[in-house]
Design a protein around this motif. Structure first.
Motif, short mmCIF file in Angstrom:
data_model
loop_
_atom_site.label_atom_id
_atom_site.label_comp_id
_atom_site.label_asym_id
_atom_site.label_seq_id
_atom_site.Cartn_x
_atom_site.Cartn_y
_atom_site.Cartn_z
N ALA A 59 40.93 13.20 -46.93
CA ALA A 59 40.43 12.29 -45.89
C ALA A 59 39.88 13.06 -44.70
CB ALA A 59 41.53 11.33 -45.44
N ILE A 60 40.57 14.10 -44.28
CA ILE A 60 40.10 14.90 -43.15
C ILE A 60 38.80 15.62 -43.51
CG2 ILE A 60 40.64 16.93 -41.74
CD1 ILE A 60 43.59 15.99 -41.86
N GLY A 61 38.73 16.19 -44.70
CA GLY A 61 37.50 16.86 -45.13
C GLY A 61 36.33 15.90 -45.24
N THR A 62 36.59 14.70 -45.73
CA THR A 62 35.53 13.70 -45.84
C THR A 62 35.05 13.25 -44.46
OG1 THR A 62 36.48 12.93 -47.92
CG2 THR A 62 34.93 11.46 -46.83
N MET A 63 35.98 13.06 -43.53
CA MET A 63 35.58 12.67 -42.17
C MET A 63 34.75 13.76 -41.50
SD MET A 63 38.75 10.53 -40.53
CE MET A 63 40.01 11.74 -40.85
N ILE A 64 35.13 15.01 -41.68
CA ILE A 64 34.35 16.11 -41.10
C ILE A 64 32.96 16.16 -41.71
CG2 ILE A 64 34.19 18.63 -40.98
CD1 ILE A 64 37.26 18.65 -40.72
N TRP A 65 32.86 15.96 -43.04
CA TRP A 65 31.57 16.00 -43.72
C TRP A 65 30.67 14.86 -43.23
CZ3 TRP A 65 29.11 12.81 -47.41
CH2 TRP A 65 28.01 13.38 -48.04
N VAL A 66 31.21 13.65 -43.16
CA VAL A 66 30.42 12.49 -42.73
C VAL A 66 29.98 12.64 -41.28
CG1 VAL A 66 30.54 10.01 -42.25
CG2 VAL A 66 31.35 10.89 -44.43
N LEU A 67 30.90 13.02 -40.39
CA LEU A 67 30.55 13.15 -38.97
C LEU A 67 29.52 14.26 -38.73
CD1 LEU A 67 34.01 12.59 -37.29
CD2 LEU A 67 32.07 11.03 -37.35
N SER A 68 29.63 15.36 -39.45
CA SER A 68 28.65 16.42 -39.27
C SER A 68 27.28 15.98 -39.77
CB SER A 68 29.09 17.70 -39.97
OG SER A 68 29.16 17.50 -41.36
N ASN A 69 27.23 15.22 -40.86
CA ASN A 69 25.94 14.74 -41.35
C ASN A 69 25.36 13.64 -40.47
OD1 ASN A 69 25.11 16.23 -43.75
ND2 ASN A 69 27.09 15.59 -44.53
N VAL A 70 26.20 12.81 -39.89
CA VAL A 70 25.70 11.81 -38.94
C VAL A 70 25.09 12.51 -37.73
CG1 VAL A 70 26.45 10.02 -37.31
CG2 VAL A 70 27.18 9.93 -39.69
N ASN A 71 25.73 13.58 -37.28
CA ASN A 71 25.19 14.36 -36.17
C ASN A 71 23.85 14.98 -36.54
OD1 ASN A 71 24.94 15.72 -33.75
ND2 ASN A 71 26.25 17.41 -34.38
N LEU A 72 23.74 15.50 -37.75
CA LEU A 72 22.46 16.09 -38.19
C LEU A 72 21.36 15.03 -38.30
CD1 LEU A 72 23.66 18.64 -40.88
CD2 LEU A 72 22.65 19.14 -38.66
N ILE A 73 21.71 13.84 -38.77
CA ILE A 73 20.72 12.76 -38.85
C ILE A 73 20.25 12.38 -37.45
CG2 ILE A 73 20.43 10.30 -39.34
CD1 ILE A 73 22.01 10.66 -41.85
N TYR A 74 21.18 12.29 -36.51
CA TYR A 74 20.83 11.95 -35.13
C TYR A 74 19.90 13.00 -34.54
CZ TYR A 74 21.24 11.03 -30.17
OH TYR A 74 20.96 10.78 -28.86
N ARG A 75 20.18 14.27 -34.80
CA ARG A 75 19.33 15.34 -34.26
C ARG A 75 17.94 15.31 -34.90
NH1 ARG A 75 22.34 20.89 -33.95
NH2 ARG A 75 21.80 20.98 -31.76
N ARG A 76 17.87 15.03 -36.22
CA ARG A 76 16.56 14.95 -36.88
C ARG A 76 15.79 13.73 -36.40
NH1 ARG A 76 16.50 14.75 -42.79
NH2 ARG A 76 14.31 15.26 -42.52
N LYS A 77 16.50 12.63 -36.16
CA LYS A 77 15.83 11.40 -35.69
C LYS A 77 15.25 11.62 -34.30
CE LYS A 77 16.71 6.50 -35.09
NZ LYS A 77 17.73 5.45 -35.12
N ARG A 78 16.00 12.33 -33.45
CA ARG A 78 15.50 12.62 -32.11
C ARG A 78 14.28 13.53 -32.16
NH1 ARG A 78 20.14 14.77 -28.52
NH2 ARG A 78 19.10 16.67 -29.11
#
Length: 113
Positions: A59-78
């Motif tokens: 669960a911790i590994g999955t949360m880190i993976w999802v949050l890091s990818n959400v951050n990358l999507i936000y940076r690419r969208k910007r």
């Protein structure tokens, strides 16, 4: 795009341990016996010890993976690279495949030994 690949390959390295533990669990106890009722929840053959051991780290590994990818999507969208919805689906697809690369390499090397 390079940042996406590097981040997900690095996040996939600890995933080797999770895939190995999950494969041991599946090989040790067939999937057909998972639905049975165990008399003692702390018995060695029940499903609870597997959830206790694998649940929190996975669960911790999955949360880190999802949050890091959400951050990358936000940076690419910007930056304007991920404006369409199809770009987000492509991002998640590439992220999933890139996170499986270390496991595939490890299994490829393990075949020869």
């Amino acid at each position: 795009m390079r940042r996406l690949l590097v981040v997900n390959v690095l996040l996939g390295i600890p995933g080797i341990i999770y895939y190995w533990m999950l494969s041991l669990m599946v090989l040790a106890d067939p999937l057909t016996t998972w639905g049975r009722a165990a008399r003692d929840l702390y018995e060695a053959h029940s499903f609870l010890p597997v959830q206790v051991v694998l649940g929190p780290p996975l669960a911790i590994g999955t949360m880190i993976w999802v949050l890091s990818n959400v951050n990358l999507i936000y940076r690419r969208k910007r930056a304007g690279a991920c404006q369409k919805t199809s770009g987000k689906y492509l991002h998640w697809g590439i992220a999933l495949v890139a996170s499986l690369i270390p496991t595939a390499v490890f299994l490829g090397i393990a075949v020869f030994f």
